[in-house]
Design a protein around this motif. Structure first.
Motif, short mmCIF file in Angstrom:
data_model
loop_
_atom_site.label_atom_id
_atom_site.label_comp_id
_atom_site.label_asym_id
_atom_site.label_seq_id
_atom_site.Cartn_x
_atom_site.Cartn_y
_atom_site.Cartn_z
N SER A 51 12.24 -10.76 -6.99
CA SER A 51 12.96 -12.36 -7.45
C SER A 51 11.88 -12.62 -8.06
O SER A 51 12.88 -13.90 -8.89
CB SER A 51 13.90 -12.48 -6.25
N PHE A 52 11.01 -12.89 -8.19
CA PHE A 52 9.61 -14.11 -8.15
C PHE A 52 8.98 -13.13 -9.28
O PHE A 52 7.80 -13.98 -9.65
CB PHE A 52 9.28 -14.61 -6.60
N GLY A 53 9.32 -11.87 -9.75
CA GLY A 53 8.38 -11.34 -10.60
C GLY A 53 7.05 -11.17 -10.20
O GLY A 53 5.95 -10.35 -10.90
N GLN A 54 6.50 -10.18 -9.15
CA GLN A 54 5.31 -10.27 -8.11
C GLN A 54 5.69 -8.36 -7.63
O GLN A 54 5.82 -7.84 -7.94
CB GLN A 54 5.78 -10.12 -7.52
N ILE A 55 5.81 -7.56 -9.48
CA ILE A 55 6.25 -6.38 -9.60
C ILE A 55 4.77 -5.76 -8.89
O ILE A 55 4.80 -4.73 -8.27
CB ILE A 55 6.13 -6.19 -11.46
N GLY A 56 3.55 -5.50 -9.73
CA GLY A 56 2.49 -5.52 -8.80
C GLY A 56 2.34 -5.19 -7.66
O GLY A 56 2.29 -3.52 -7.05
N GLU A 57 2.91 -6.11 -6.37
CA GLU A 57 3.04 -6.04 -5.60
C GLU A 57 3.76 -5.52 -4.93
O GLU A 57 4.70 -4.39 -3.72
CB GLU A 57 3.34 -7.82 -4.60
N MET A 58 4.95 -5.47 -5.90
CA MET A 58 6.05 -4.47 -5.49
C MET A 58 5.62 -2.51 -4.90
O MET A 58 6.19 -2.31 -4.50
CB MET A 58 7.55 -4.48 -6.34
N HIS A 59 4.57 -2.79 -6.44
CA HIS A 59 4.41 -0.88 -6.09
C HIS A 59 3.54 -1.18 -5.03
O HIS A 59 3.41 0.20 -4.10
CB HIS A 59 3.57 -0.96 -7.28
N SER A 60 3.08 -1.82 -4.66
CA SER A 60 1.89 -1.65 -3.46
C SER A 60 3.20 -1.71 -2.55
O SER A 60 2.47 -1.13 -1.46
CB SER A 60 0.76 -3.22 -2.49
N ILE A 61 3.50 -2.20 -1.88
CA ILE A 61 5.06 -2.30 -1.21
C ILE A 61 5.35 -0.94 -0.78
O ILE A 61 6.38 0.15 0.41
CB ILE A 61 5.88 -2.95 -0.57
N LYS A 62 6.12 -0.84 -1.93
CA LYS A 62 7.13 0.37 -2.13
C LYS A 62 5.93 2.41 -1.09
O LYS A 62 6.21 2.58 -0.67
CB LYS A 62 7.15 0.98 -3.86
N ALA A 63 4.18 1.92 -1.82
CA ALA A 63 3.47 3.01 -1.47
C ALA A 63 3.68 2.89 -0.19
O ALA A 63 3.09 3.97 0.53
CB ALA A 63 2.02 2.83 -2.39
N MET A 64 3.62 1.82 0.50
CA MET A 64 3.70 1.26 1.73
C MET A 64 4.56 1.61 2.55
O MET A 64 5.03 2.65 3.84
CB MET A 64 3.03 -0.41 2.49
N LEU A 65 5.85 1.88 1.84
CA LEU A 65 6.66 2.83 2.98
C LEU A 65 7.11 4.00 2.56
O LEU A 65 7.39 4.39 3.59
CB LEU A 65 8.54 2.08 2.06
N SER A 66 6.47 4.08 1.83
CA SER A 66 5.38 5.90 1.80
C SER A 66 5.54 6.90 3.21
O SER A 66 6.02 7.41 3.76
CB SER A 66 5.62 6.43 -0.12
N LYS A 67 4.52 5.58 3.01
CA LYS A 67 3.31 5.95 4.43
C LYS A 67 3.94 5.79 5.22
O LYS A 67 3.48 6.51 6.60
CB LYS A 67 2.04 5.49 4.24
N ALA A 68 4.51 4.45 5.24
CA ALA A 68 5.28 4.29 6.74
C ALA A 68 6.06 5.03 7.29
O ALA A 68 6.23 5.77 8.30
CB ALA A 68 5.82 3.22 7.10
N LEU A 69 6.87 5.78 6.30
CA LEU A 69 8.00 7.15 6.44
C LEU A 69 7.35 8.10 6.86
O LEU A 69 7.63 8.99 7.26
CB LEU A 69 9.10 7.58 5.42
N GLU A 70 6.18 8.35 6.20
CA GLU A 70 4.85 9.87 6.56
C GLU A 70 5.02 9.73 7.61
O GLU A 70 4.91 11.07 8.11
CB GLU A 70 4.53 10.19 5.16
N GLU A 71 4.75 8.77 8.78
CA GLU A 71 3.89 8.44 10.39
C GLU A 71 5.04 8.55 10.71
O GLU A 71 4.72 8.59 12.12
CB GLU A 71 2.76 7.46 9.89
N ASP A 72 6.18 7.60 10.76
CA ASP A 72 6.85 7.70 11.54
C ASP A 72 7.92 8.86 11.94
O ASP A 72 9.18 9.16 11.30
CB ASP A 72 8.05 6.50 11.22
N SER A 73 7.71 9.33 13.54
CA SER A 73 8.84 10.67 13.77
C SER A 73 10.38 10.61 14.24
O SER A 73 10.85 10.82 14.89
CB SER A 73 7.92 11.53 14.40
N ALA A 74 10.20 9.14 14.55
CA ALA A 74 11.08 8.90 15.03
C ALA A 74 12.38 8.53 14.40
O ALA A 74 13.80 8.32 14.47
CB ALA A 74 10.98 7.47 15.60
N ILE A 75 12.55 8.40 12.94
CA ILE A 75 13.29 8.28 11.82
C ILE A 75 14.08 9.65 11.85
O ILE A 75 13.14 10.28 11.40
CB ILE A 75 12.84 7.44 11.04
#
Length: 866
Positions: free
Chosen positions: A429-453
């Motif tokens: 919404s605020f045009g921070q596209i580069g940071e969006m990609h960083s957070i998406k990568a973080m989401l992928s890592k979080a889901l890889e490491e979280d065995s409870a989900i």
């Protein structure tokens, strides 16, 4: 926040009556100040401007208690910080007793532009008219805490617009504005004129006689010499006089006149307290307002209520509001905060955390986030952010959000994958596209490491991240489709971050104008839309249902297939109705309105525009009112009708109430209005910014129309070679896709000679002939070069009417000619019914129309048809 004020204080007034000894918290009102205050009901706006501590708020409180009647409605609001969103929420909270009005204003949001202010006036008009017989007072205190220029603009609009909207009849609505600084500039004060009542520091200050009278009413007798000394050392500053009398009452000593106000407050208000009492007084200076329950929550001592009563009963710097909450005077709050900053960090963080919990419990999420951030309670901050779905982030606090989003420890963010999705949405919404990609990568890592989900939910979260990332490919349908396909492969539930009833078009009335980007690419774009949307629907509960058929309808229309356009628009309308998709309904109707234009049947389009506007208002989708404003301005201007647009369209300040994605279309519609009003220079002046928007957003349809507008403007100014060049560019961009409609609409209406020139060139002649055949009554090639560029039978009578009327009169005349009643016109234009009646009478006089009411309207209708 706002509250209805009640009578609550014993006040002393210098009228010569028997003196009642009521203690140090007595409010003294001098005869001069009393006279100024009693004039308040005679004015629309009263400003009370003086430095801190001169008794501004206490003076207004006296006036409310002593002068307001039981029939009056009095709302009071105190500004706490520089936040437009908090200001707006405080303003609308006064209408909580009237849910329909409150919900409408909340859905609207702060009216920062001309369009939203018009909507606000329309919402409030009905509320005020239902309160006939009551005076309504808005008291807004401490305006100096919000220097944002949007607030004075808002106040000017609502005050000066009160009469226009039927909100003010004989002094019905009043605004009392309290500040340390000037509120309105010189031009604004002139605009308010005789409706402005100004109370200044000179009206509020105490002179020697006033000090003697005030002291006497407090039960303290002082000598003439002491009064003269206080007059000299305090300069009539009410707060310092009060503190001196407090000191004299307690230890029979006057304060040192050279000390700062905070030194004096420390001496009088803090030093006499026990360590425990001072701790309480300092701690409770942190919240803006607090109840006894909140005080107990923060201080967590069994005798909290007793201490609170003891420290507030004789403290004029702490006000107990009618709803039972307490508020510190800003000077006491500042003094308390300077002491709070000396607390140990562990103690401060503990208080911050308890306060954050209190705000979260009471759903005051922005404040909860703020205090979680202060004590670095990161997990709770993220959970609180998730509750609000990121809606707490707005333009004024985006920098704070970006700061904490980067500061938050990565290991904490990895524990909250669902919050990462919301952060991604806000970043887009605020045009921070580069940071969006960083957070998406973080989401992928979080889901890889979280065995409870579970694996299923991991896929749902990943799929939703694909949907959100799809926005980064806006205007590239095939690019967006690749994200939607991946999302559908992963997801087994609907996306949580998409409102299925929200606007799909970003506020644009045309899907084709938003998504056609490449000459010769229209068919592939159409195919991609049909392939893309089913995947998107399955992920979002059919958000935007019917969009592909609405776009196909526009494509058919562009190519001259009128029946195909009509049929596909009906399919889109049925799909939109099924899923309550108002934005798709508008896009479908936009195509149908063009068919009516081609058939010279504008009256039916006007009726449908009014009906759709009413449905949008009922649904409280106020962003779509702006969309309808664009539709109306475009259709009217294409009909060669001199146009009176919504105020926000005419505003060239750069502020728009719709996302930037719609800027190319807004620029083109502004130009078309200028053409209808024969402002050719205005069209040419907007060329560069309009081209810039078209380039940024790859808006090819807007660029085609822009070149046609430049051709028309240059021809209108006698620049025929430039006109031909611009028309040629528009043709070159359109011919690869067979886009005929823009040329059919411009032929004869806005461009004549340039068509005549290019029709003689082999490469363009057949295409131009096909475009001409789209227009009813112009189905032979020979018509080229013979049409009347002044508007002919469809526009000349209208143009003459426009020259004789004001903008408002002209718009009322248009609607009256459509056989709308006065009430329907009032609702449409946000006017009082009496105002419509009076202005319509002026119209008849100016146009020389006589007879009874029915015959006058029939004659008016004929005027527009001539």
């Amino acid at each position: 926040m706002f509250c209805v004020l009640q009578k609550r204080c014993i006040i002393s007034i210098d009228k010569g009556e028997k003196i009642m000894k009521v203690g140090l918290n007595t409010t003294y009102i001098s005869p001069m100040l009393k006279e100024k205050l009693e004039d308040i009901p005679e004015y629309l706006v009263t400003t009370v401007i003086a430095a801190a501590g001169y008794g501004k708020t206490r003076a207004i409180r006296w006036w409310v208690d002593e002068n307001s009647s039981e029939d009056d409605i009095v709302f009071s609001m105190t500004v706490m910080r520089d936040s437009v969103s908090e200001f707006w929420m405080s303003f609308i909270s006064c209408f909580e007793k009237w849910p329909e009005t409150y919900d409408s204003l909340k859905a609207l949001g702060f009216p920062s532009d001309a369009g939203s202010r018009e909507i606000m006036i329309g919402i409030l008009r009905n509320w005020f008219e239902e309160r006939k017989g009551s005076d309504v007072y808005f008291i807004i205190d401490d305006l100096h805490f919000i220097p944002n220029p949007l607030v004075p603009e808002f106040l000017m609009h609502i005050a000066t617009g009160a009469q226009k909207a039927g909100m003010r009849t004989g002094g019905k609505v009043h605004f009392i504005l309290i500040s340390r600084n000037l509120i309105f500039n010189h031009a604004e004060r002139i605009k308010i004129g005789s409706d402005l009542n100004e109370i200044t520091m000179e009206d509020l200050r105490l002179d020697k006689d006033g000090i003697i009278s005030y002291a006497s009413r407090c039960g303290i007798e002082i000598s003439e010499e002491d009064a003269a000394m206080l007059d000299r050392t305090t300069e009539g500053w009410f707060s310092v006089v009060y503190l001196n009398l407090s000191s004299w009452y307690r230890n029979h000593m006057w304060l040192n006149g050279s000390d700062s106000i905070y030194t004096i407050m420390d001496e009088v208000l803090f030093k006499p307290l026990s360590e425990r009492e001072e701790d309480f007084l300092v701690t409770m200076g942190l919240p803006d307002e607090f109840s006894s329950e909140e005080a107990w929550w923060i201080w967590q001592e069994d005798d909290t209520r007793d201490v609170l009563h003891k420290l507030t009963i004789n403290n004029a710097f702490i006000t107990r509001l009618p709803d039972g909450t307490y508020r510190y005077h800003s000077m006491l709050k500042n003094c308390a905060m300077s002491k709070f900053n000396n607390f140990p960090e562990e103690k401060k963080n503990d208080i911050y955390h308890r306060l954050a919990k209190w705000y979260e419990k009471n759903m005051r999420l922005p404040l909860a986030e703020q205090y979680y951030l202060k004590c670095h309670a990161w997990d709770e901050l993220l959970e609180c952010f998730m509750i609000g779905q990121g809606r707490t982030v707005i333009g004024e606090n985006i920098e704070r959000f970006l700061a904490w989003e980067k500061e938050c420890p990565r290991e904490v963010m990895l524990r909250h994958p669902d919050v990462l999705l919301t952060i991604m949405k806000v970043l887009f919404s605020f045009g921070q596209i580069g940071e969006m990609h960083s957070i998406k990568a973080m989401l992928s890592k979080a889901l890889e490491e979280d065995s409870a989900i579970s694996g299923t939910e991991k896929n749902n979260l990943l799929g939703e991240s694909e949907l959100i990332m799809g926005f980064t490919q806006y205007n590239d349908i095939q690019g967006m489709s690749s994200f939607h396909r991946r999302a559908k492969e992963l997801m087994t539930r609907y996306a949580l971050n998409t409102d299925p009833k929200g606007s799909w078009t970003f506020g644009s009335p045309s899907i084709l104008w938003m998504y056609h980007r490449t000459p010769g690419g229209l068919d592939s774009e159409n195919d991609a839309m049909f392939e893309c949307m089913p995947y998107y629907y399955r992920c979002t509960d059919s958000h935007g249902n019917g969009a592909e058929y609405a776009m196909l309808s526009e494509i058919d229309l562009m190519r001259g297939d009128i029946e195909g356009a009509r049929q596909n628009a009906k399919i889109a309308l049925a799909a939109a109705k099924l899923k309550e998709q108002l934005s798709i309904r508008i896009a479908s109707e936009f195509a149908l309105f063009h068919i009516m234009l081609l058939d010279n049947d504008i009256s039916e389009a006007r009726k449908q525009i009014i009906e759709t506007k009413q449905d949008v208002k009922k649904a409280r989708q106020y962003n779509l009112i702006y969309t309808m404003d664009l539709v109306e301005a475009w259709i009217e201007s294409m009909n060669m009708t001199p146009v009176v647009t919504a105020g926000w369209i005419a505003d060239d300040s750069g502020r728009i109430p719709l996302p930037d994605l719609v800027r190319p279309m807004i620029a083109v519609i502004k130009n078309q209005v200028s053409l209808a009003n024969r402002d050719y220079a205005g069209v040419i002046a907007r060329q560069k910014p309009a081209e810039k928007f078209c380039d940024i957003f790859h808006a090819l349809m807007c660029r085609i129309y822009l070149h046609l507008q430049l051709a028309a403007a240059n021809e209108g100014m006698g620049q025929n070679e430039k006109a031909v060049a611009e028309l040629k560019t528009a043709l070159d961009l359109s011919m690869p896709d067979g886009i005929l409609l823009p040329f059919a609409l411009f032929f004869g209406r806005f461009i004549n000679r340039a068509f005549d020139v290019l029709a003689g060139q082999k490469e363009y002649s057949a295409f131009i002939a096909r475009a001409v055949k789209m227009v009813k009554g112009r189905d032979t090639f020979e018509h080229i070069g013979k049409a009347d560029t002044t508007g002919g039978a469809s526009g000349e009578g209208t143009y003459k009417i426009k020259q004789k009327l004001t903008d408002t009169e002209f718009r009322i005349a248009q609607l009256a000619a459509m056989r709308m009643t006065n009430k329907e016109i009032a609702d449409e234009l946000f006017l009082a019914e009496g105002t419509v009646r009076n202005k319509l009478s002026n119209v008849f006089v100016k146009l020389g129309i006589e007879g009874d009411t029915r015959n006058k309207r029939l004659k008016l209708e004929k005027f527009f048809k001539e």
